[in-house]
Design an enzyme around this catalytic site. Structure first.
Site: not given
Length: 468
Positions: A198, A202, A285, A287-288, A327, A356
């Protein structure tokens, strides 16, 4: 007895023996008609009993069968004990869950959240095995298995998800300002490998919307507690977290365009901490852009100190402020892990979530064409990598900090391995997306068997057992 009554009812329907009584003529079924008033001009045939409109045999049989099934189902539900019926409902979800695989992954995700939010999921009525109960941060968990952040991003379905039997549920990540996340498509299944990639980025409705939602849930919970207290002794009242019988965590994120990450996390603390049993600073994460750079020693220390200060300056009751966790990613070097452990110990961080999603593509995922998609990989292929990081962090922190093991957990045996590797609590996400609600009671039962098999009296005794 109920079966005989049902069969008789079906037989009567088939032979059209049911006729409306005089008292019911006003509201009589439309298949029956009342005699017309006598008329002098009527023929002899018109004074005869009116003919009842005919319906097809198939229609009558289908109607009778449906009514019979409803009555039989109701009779069954009323005669079996609650635990048996609850087990049947969870097992029944196995028939529905495969249908979600036919849908677009993000659509399926949204439908699953909506179903849980509306209570269209089974509710666990059976008590958890006593061997699974534990207390962490002064909060009582009925079992150590939780739902990771990312599933219920906007805290829409907290009550329904806790009702499935999770020991705790983590909502989020929540960003201060609403944002759409990355362009679609942004989630990809690798079903054969039991994995998902994925790159949501966010996507969040923002802290104001989430705060209103959690505030409403919190108020309802308090009202229920008051009602329970007025009708039962204190010993009979079910105590749980701020959202119900289970524990609620809130995962905090930063906006993609924000230049001050610490300010974003502080804003999340000020707005959401009053509704959370614990808070999570998500700096991992993939994805940021730039987020994982915040795991560096200096950056992480600065953020944690500011967030702790923001939390501690707020007014808290007897229960005190919510614990603060961090995390981290599974794609960290030995030096990275040492730096994080040093910061966590020095600042007395309440816990770490490990881990994560990963940007790596371990076998067998690497052979799948979908592996070329950008984003974080979760699911079974992540288990070994995340568990090895968990072991290292348990050693580096000397077992002084509660760890939550996350990544690739898909069975009670997997949860048990995480616990033996140093985890006090365990989270899953991808396995739940594939397995549905039926997976939860199965995992708890299997974990209890693992503990009993190896002679452990409770979860605490098994934490870090691989190092003893």
């Amino acid at each position: 007895m109920s079966t005989r009554v049902t069969l008789k009812f079906m037989r009567d329907c088939l032979h059209r023996k049911l006729k409306p009584s005089g008292a019911l003529r006003v509201g009589a079924p439309r298949h029956y008609s009342t005699p017309p008033p006598p008329s002098s001009s009527s023929s002899s045939s018109s004074s005869a009993a009116p003919r009842v409109p005919q319906s097809s045999k198939k229609g009558r049989f289908f109607t009778a069968a449906t009514i019979g099934l409803v009555i039989a189902g109701g009779a069954y539900a009323s005669t079996v004990d609650e635990a048996t019926f609850c087990g049947w409902l969870f097992s029944a979800t196995k028939l529905v869950n495969p249908l979600f695989a036919l849908l677009d992954p993000e659509v399926a995700h949204q439908l699953a959240v909506s179903a849980a939010a509306r209570g269209w999921v089974p509710k666990e009525k059976r008590p958890d095995p006593s061997i699974l109960g534990l207390e962490v941060w002064g909060r009582r968990f009925s079992n150590p298995i939780g739902l990771a952040a990312g599933f219920d991003k906007n805290a829409e379905a907290v009550e329904g998800l806790l009702g499935l039997g999770f020991g705790f549920v983590e909502a989020g990540s929540v960003t201060p300002i609403p944002q759409e996340g990355n362009p679609k498509p942004r989630i990809f299944r690798l079903r054969q490998e039991g994995a998902i990639i994925n790159r949501y980025g966010f996507n969040s409705e923002g802290i104001v919307v989430v705060a209103k939602r959690l505030g409403a849930q919190h108020g309802k919970r308090k009202l229920d507690e008051t009602s329970s207290t007025s009708s039962a002794s204190n010993e009979e009242v079910k105590h749980g977290g701020k959202a119900g019988p289970g524990i609620l965590g809130v995962n905090l994120g930063k906006n993609k365009t924000s230049e001050d990450a610490a300010a974003d996390y502080v804003q999340g603390v000020h707005t959401l901490s009053q509704y959370a049993d614990y808070l999570v600073i998500n700096v991992s994460s993939p994805n940021t852009p730039g987020l994982r750079q915040l795991q560096g020693r200096k950056q992480l220390k600065d953020i944690v100190k500011k967030v702790q200060a923001a939390r501690d300056e707020m007014q808290w009751g007897d229960e005190g402020p919510p614990p603060l966790l961090v995390k981290i990613a599974p794609d960290l070097s030995k030096q990275d892990l040492e730096d994080i452990a040093a910061v966590a110990l020095a600042l007395r961080v309440d816990g770490l979530i490990i881990s994560n999603t990963t940007i790596s593509r371990p076998d067998p995922v690497s052979k799948n064409p979908v592996a070329e998609e950008a984003g974080g990989l979760s699911g079974k292929p992540l288990f070994s990598l995340s568990t090895n990081i968990l072991k290292e962090m348990y050693v580096l922190t000397k077992g002084k900090i509660p760890l939550i093991g996350c990544g690739g957990v898909s069975s009670g045996e997997d949860a048990y391995k995480k616990i033996r590797a140093g985890a006090t609590l365990v989270q899953l996400y991808t396995a739940f997306a594939y397995g549905g609600p039926a997976l939860i009671p199965e995992m708890k039962a299997e974990l209890a068997r693992c503990l009993e098999r190896d002679g452990f009296k409770n979860v605490y005794e098994a934490v870090g057992a691989d190092f003893r």
